[in-house]
Write a protein that holds these residues in place. Structure first.
Motif, PDB file in Angstrom:
ATOM      1  N   TYR A   1       0.834  -1.206   0.000  1.00 25.79           N
ATOM      2  CA  TYR A   1       0.000   0.000   0.000  1.00 25.79           C
ATOM      3  C   TYR A   1       0.871   1.260   0.000  1.00 25.79           C
ATOM      4  N   GLN A   2       1.893   1.303   0.866  1.00 21.19           N
ATOM      5  CA  GLN A   2       2.777   2.464   0.926  1.00 21.19           C
ATOM      6  C   GLN A   2       3.473   2.701  -0.405  1.00 21.19           C
ATOM      7  N   PHE A   3       3.886   1.620  -1.054  1.00 18.11           N
ATOM      8  CA  PHE A   3       4.530   1.729  -2.361  1.00 18.11           C
ATOM      9  C   PHE A   3       3.593   2.359  -3.383  1.00 18.11           C
ATOM     10  N   LEU A   4       2.373   1.891  -3.436  1.00 16.97           N
ATOM     11  CA  LEU A   4       1.427   2.436  -4.408  1.00 16.97           C
ATOM     12  C   LEU A   4       1.078   3.894  -4.118  1.00 16.97           C
ATOM     13  N   MET A   5       0.979   4.252  -2.855  1.00 18.90           N
ATOM     14  CA  MET A   5       0.700   5.641  -2.521  1.00 18.90           C
ATOM     15  C   MET A   5       1.864   6.532  -2.943  1.00 18.90           C
ATOM     16  N   PHE A   6       3.086   6.058  -2.730  1.00 20.57           N
ATOM     17  CA  PHE A   6       4.272   6.795  -3.165  1.00 20.57           C
ATOM     18  C   PHE A   6       4.272   6.953  -4.689  1.00 20.57           C
ATOM     19  N   MET A   7       3.996   5.868  -5.397  1.00 18.06           N
ATOM     20  CA  MET A   7       3.959   5.930  -6.856  1.00 18.06           C
ATOM     21  C   MET A   7       2.895   6.921  -7.323  1.00 18.06           C
TER      22      MET A   7
ATOM     23  N   PHE B   1       3.870  10.052  -9.591  1.00 17.37           N
ATOM     24  CA  PHE B   1       3.264   9.993 -10.930  1.00 17.37           C
ATOM     25  C   PHE B   1       1.793  10.370 -10.801  1.00 17.37           C
ATOM     26  N   PRO B   2       1.506  11.645 -10.553  1.00 18.32           N
ATOM     27  CA  PRO B   2       0.116  12.047 -10.283  1.00 18.32           C
ATOM     28  C   PRO B   2      -0.850  11.771 -11.425  1.00 18.32           C
ATOM     29  N   SER B   3      -0.364  11.718 -12.654  1.00 19.95           N
ATOM     30  CA  SER B   3      -1.267  11.440 -13.769  1.00 19.95           C
ATOM     31  C   SER B   3      -1.754   9.993 -13.768  1.00 19.95           C
ATOM     32  N   SER B   4      -1.102   9.132 -12.952  1.00 17.84           N
ATOM     33  CA  SER B   4      -1.556   7.742 -12.863  1.00 17.84           C
ATOM     34  C   SER B   4      -2.847   7.636 -12.072  1.00 17.84           C
ATOM     35  N   ASN B   5      -3.195   8.703 -11.326  1.00 18.41           N
ATOM     36  CA  ASN B   5      -4.469   8.779 -10.628  1.00 18.41           C
ATOM     37  C   ASN B   5      -4.682   7.604  -9.678  1.00 18.41           C
ATOM     38  N   ILE B   6      -3.652   7.256  -8.928  1.00 16.86           N
ATOM     39  CA  ILE B   6      -3.774   6.167  -7.954  1.00 16.86           C
ATOM     40  C   ILE B   6      -4.532   6.690  -6.748  1.00 16.86           C
ATOM     41  N   GLY B   7      -5.561   5.988  -6.371  1.00 16.97           N
ATOM     42  CA  GLY B   7      -6.354   6.341  -5.206  1.00 16.97           C
ATOM     43  C   GLY B   7      -6.588   5.079  -4.412  1.00 16.97           C
ATOM     44  N   TYR B   8      -7.817   4.658  -4.374  1.00 13.22           N
ATOM     45  CA  TYR B   8      -8.112   3.411  -3.702  1.00 13.22           C
ATOM     46  C   TYR B   8      -7.578   2.261  -4.540  1.00 13.22           C
ATOM     47  N   ILE B   9      -6.750   1.476  -3.942  1.00 13.63           N
ATOM     48  CA  ILE B   9      -6.035   0.440  -4.681  1.00 13.63           C
ATOM     49  C   ILE B   9      -6.989  -0.480  -5.421  1.00 13.63           C
ATOM     50  N   GLU B  10      -7.995  -0.964  -4.742  1.00  9.11           N
ATOM     51  CA  GLU B  10      -8.883  -1.941  -5.364  1.00  9.11           C
ATOM     52  C   GLU B  10      -9.633  -1.347  -6.550  1.00  9.11           C
ATOM     53  N   SER B  11     -10.018  -0.084  -6.472  1.00  7.64           N
ATOM     54  CA  SER B  11     -10.765   0.510  -7.580  1.00  7.64           C
ATOM     55  C   SER B  11      -9.849   0.900  -8.739  1.00  7.64           C
ATOM     56  N   LYS B  12      -8.646   1.333  -8.428  1.00  7.90           N
ATOM     57  CA  LYS B  12      -7.734   1.759  -9.484  1.00  7.90           C
ATOM     58  C   LYS B  12      -6.960   0.591 -10.084  1.00  7.90           C
ATOM     59  N   PHE B  13      -6.595  -0.360  -9.243  1.00  9.33           N
ATOM     60  CA  PHE B  13      -5.809  -1.517  -9.684  1.00  9.33           C
ATOM     61  C   PHE B  13      -6.446  -2.790  -9.139  1.00  9.33           C
ATOM     62  N   PRO B  14      -7.485  -3.277  -9.794  1.00  6.00           N
ATOM     63  CA  PRO B  14      -8.144  -4.477  -9.284  1.00  6.00           C
ATOM     64  C   PRO B  14      -7.220  -5.687  -9.245  1.00  6.00           C
ATOM     65  N   GLU B  15      -6.101  -5.635  -9.956  1.00  4.95           N
ATOM     66  CA  GLU B  15      -5.168  -6.759  -9.980  1.00  4.95           C
ATOM     67  C   GLU B  15      -4.142  -6.679  -8.850  1.00  4.95           C
ATOM     68  N   ILE B  16      -4.196  -5.643  -8.009  1.00  6.13           N
ATOM     69  CA  ILE B  16      -3.095  -5.387  -7.082  1.00  6.13           C
ATOM     70  C   ILE B  16      -2.806  -6.566  -6.165  1.00  6.13           C
ATOM     71  N   GLU B  17      -3.797  -7.207  -5.652  1.00  6.14           N
ATOM     72  CA  GLU B  17      -3.560  -8.394  -4.854  1.00  6.14           C
ATOM     73  C   GLU B  17      -4.177  -9.565  -5.595  1.00  6.14           C
ATOM     74  N   LYS B  18      -3.672  -9.768  -6.764  1.00  8.41           N
ATOM     75  CA  LYS B  18      -4.216 -10.788  -7.654  1.00  8.41           C
ATOM     76  C   LYS B  18      -3.937 -12.177  -7.101  1.00  8.41           C
ATOM     77  N   TYR B  19      -4.992 -12.928  -7.035  1.00  7.77           N
ATOM     78  CA  TYR B  19      -4.849 -14.330  -6.660  1.00  7.77           C
ATOM     79  C   TYR B  19      -4.651 -15.108  -7.942  1.00  7.77           C
ATOM     80  N   VAL B  20      -3.625 -15.905  -7.965  1.00 10.44           N
ATOM     81  CA  VAL B  20      -3.351 -16.699  -9.153  1.00 10.44           C
ATOM     82  C   VAL B  20      -3.473 -18.166  -8.792  1.00 10.44           C
ATOM     83  N   SER B  21      -3.982 -18.925  -9.732  1.00 11.99           N
ATOM     84  CA  SER B  21      -4.072 -20.369  -9.489  1.00 11.99           C
ATOM     85  C   SER B  21      -3.972 -21.102 -10.814  1.00 11.99           C
ATOM     86  N   PHE B  22      -3.536 -22.335 -10.720  1.00 12.88           N
ATOM     87  CA  PHE B  22      -3.407 -23.204 -11.879  1.00 12.88           C
ATOM     88  C   PHE B  22      -3.708 -24.618 -11.414  1.00 12.88           C
ATOM     89  N   LYS B  23      -4.535 -25.308 -12.166  1.00 14.95           N
ATOM     90  CA  LYS B  23      -4.871 -26.680 -11.823  1.00 14.95           C
ATOM     91  C   LYS B  23      -4.632 -27.564 -13.035  1.00 14.95           C
TER      92      LYS B  23
END
Length: 120
Positions: free
Chosen positions: A25-31, A35-57
């Motif tokens: 979270y601190q990293f994304l807030m710093f970024m 980079f203000p034009s990246s418009n980072i705010g609420y992580i989940e709304s801006k980057f839904p992949e931020i805590e991406k769960y990955v799986s393979f079966k």
């Protein structure tokens, strides 16, 4: 925006952070500040992949994981102490890339190139 001031603030905040999630979270807030034009705010709304769960079966393998930060093709794994947890972070990143590549091959018939970073 004063870059040096923001960087020092970020470093202080990360030193106080007690979890991988708070470091991410601190990293994304710093970024977002540098980079203000990246418009980072609420992580989940801006980057839904931020805590991406990955799986393979497959018939014999099940692999799962949670990428701490996933921005475009950059995978960032945060650890509490990278000197102590380096091997764990490397194994996690290898697993994430393997899972992503397997999913991509199934869906797109090609693999993306990833940049992986492990840090504390």
């Amino acid at each position: 925006m004063n870059f040096e001031k923001e960087l020092l603030s970020y470093i202080q905040n990360v030193k106080r952070a007690s979890s991988e999630a708070s470091k991410s979270y601190q990293f994304l807030m710093f970024m977002g500040k540098i980079f203000p034009s990246s418009n980072i705010g609420y992580i989940e709304s801006k980057f839904p992949e931020i805590e991406k769960y990955v799986s393979f079966k497959s018939k014999t393998i099940v692999a799962r994981g949670r990428i701490d930060s996933f921005l475009g093709n950059v995978i960032i794994e945060f650890e509490s102490d990278i000197k102590k947890m380096k091997r764990r972070a490397e194994e996690q990143i290898k697993r994430y890339v393997s899972i992503l590549w397997n999913n991509e091959l199934k869906e797109f018939k090609k693999r993306a190139n990833y940049v992986a970073v492990a840090t504390d």
